[in-house]
Design a protein around this motif. Structure first.
Motif, mmCIF file in Angstrom:
data_model
loop_
_atom_site.group_PDB
_atom_site.id
_atom_site.type_symbol
_atom_site.label_atom_id
_atom_site.label_comp_id
_atom_site.label_asym_id
_atom_site.label_seq_id
_atom_site.Cartn_x
_atom_site.Cartn_y
_atom_site.Cartn_z
ATOM 1 N N THR A 1 0.832 -1.210 0.000
ATOM 2 C CA THR A 1 0.000 0.000 0.000
ATOM 3 C C THR A 1 0.863 1.255 0.000
ATOM 4 O OG1 THR A 1 -1.730 -1.189 1.194
ATOM 5 C CG2 THR A 1 -1.838 1.212 1.220
ATOM 6 N N SER B 1 3.920 1.536 -0.961
ATOM 7 C CA SER B 1 4.658 1.631 -2.221
ATOM 8 C C SER B 1 3.800 2.247 -3.317
ATOM 9 C CB SER B 1 5.133 0.245 -2.666
ATOM 10 O OG SER B 1 5.962 -0.322 -1.702
ATOM 11 N N ILE B 2 2.553 1.834 -3.390
ATOM 12 C CA ILE B 2 1.643 2.378 -4.399
ATOM 13 C C ILE B 2 1.342 3.852 -4.107
ATOM 14 C CG2 ILE B 2 -0.726 2.217 -5.290
ATOM 15 C CD1 ILE B 2 -0.427 -0.862 -4.907
ATOM 16 N N VAL B 3 1.154 4.189 -2.833
ATOM 17 C CA VAL B 3 0.909 5.582 -2.460
ATOM 18 C C VAL B 3 2.114 6.445 -2.829
ATOM 19 C CG1 VAL B 3 0.617 7.132 -0.476
ATOM 20 C CG2 VAL B 3 -0.775 5.068 -0.661
ATOM 21 N N LEU C 1 4.284 5.887 -5.230
ATOM 22 C CA LEU C 1 4.287 6.019 -6.684
ATOM 23 C C LEU C 1 3.292 7.079 -7.145
ATOM 24 C CD1 LEU C 1 5.179 4.906 -9.498
ATOM 25 C CD2 LEU C 1 3.190 3.409 -9.332
ATOM 26 N N VAL C 2 2.086 7.035 -6.618
ATOM 27 C CA VAL C 2 1.054 7.995 -7.018
ATOM 28 C C VAL C 2 1.451 9.410 -6.598
ATOM 29 C CG1 VAL C 2 -1.339 8.690 -6.595
ATOM 30 C CG2 VAL C 2 -0.796 6.296 -7.053
ATOM 31 N N LEU C 3 1.950 9.567 -5.381
ATOM 32 C CA LEU C 3 2.366 10.895 -4.919
ATOM 33 C C LEU C 3 3.519 11.442 -5.755
ATOM 34 C CD1 LEU C 3 2.160 10.583 -1.031
ATOM 35 C CD2 LEU C 3 0.707 11.954 -2.527
ATOM 36 N N SER C 4 4.422 10.574 -6.175
ATOM 37 C CA SER C 4 5.530 11.023 -7.018
ATOM 38 C C SER C 4 5.032 11.511 -8.373
ATOM 39 C CB SER C 4 6.542 9.896 -7.212
ATOM 40 O OG SER C 4 7.095 9.509 -5.982
ATOM 41 N N LEU C 5 4.077 10.803 -8.943
ATOM 42 C CA LEU C 5 3.503 11.238 -10.218
ATOM 43 C C LEU C 5 2.745 12.559 -10.067
ATOM 44 C CD1 LEU C 5 2.244 7.820 -11.631
ATOM 45 C CD2 LEU C 5 4.206 9.161 -12.391
ATOM 46 N N VAL C 6 2.008 12.705 -8.970
ATOM 47 C CA VAL C 6 1.282 13.956 -8.729
ATOM 48 C C VAL C 6 2.270 15.098 -8.533
ATOM 49 C CG1 VAL C 6 -0.223 15.145 -7.077
ATOM 50 C CG2 VAL C 6 -0.788 12.844 -7.841
ATOM 51 N N TYR D 1 3.566 16.339 -11.717
ATOM 52 C CA TYR D 1 2.553 17.090 -12.465
ATOM 53 C C TYR D 1 2.374 18.505 -11.923
ATOM 54 C CZ TYR D 1 -1.916 18.283 -14.579
ATOM 55 O OH TYR D 1 -2.918 18.916 -15.265
#
Length: 118
Positions: free
Chosen positions: A59, A61-63, A65-70, A73
């Motif tokens: 969980t 790790s996925i968070v 990844l998503v925060l890094s992409l955000v 952006y």
């Protein structure tokens, strides 16, 4: 700018939590779960603790990844004095561009060295 700082702080918190969860785990299946006894049929025993730590690792790790992409952006863009985003690179007036280098017909030659007698 404020949202980017908020996302960056969240990334730091998730990184610390992820590091702690990974350090708690034992690669051989022991870790925190082995300190609660050897019975595998407890309600929150060995099996449940290992499952919780593994799910927490995935969980976080996925968070992350998503925060890094955000964060990529919403990263602040450089702005000029009017507040509009810059779209071109600025060139200093004193900068010499490669197309402005002087070209001469004569090229300097280095004289050949004499062989050294032994």
């Amino acid at each position: 700018m404020g949202f980017y700082i908020f996302i960056s702080v969240l990334i730091l918190i998730v990184c610390v939590l992820l590091g702690l969860i990974v350090l708690i785990q034992n690669p051989k299946g022991g870790g925190l779960s082995s300190t609660f006894g050897g019975q595998g049929n407890q309600v929150m025993g060995v099996r449940k603790t290992a499952d919780f730590l593994e799910k927490g690792t995935w969980t976080l790790s996925i968070v992350l990844l998503v925060l890094s992409l955000v964060a990529a952006y919403v990263i602040p863009k450089p702005q000029d004095s009017t507040g509009a985003p810059k779209t071109e690179l600025s060139v200093d007036q004193n900068m010499v561009l490669p197309t402005q280098l002087p070209v001469s017909g004569n090229t300097a030659t280095v004289p050949a060295q004499e062989p050294v007698a032994e």
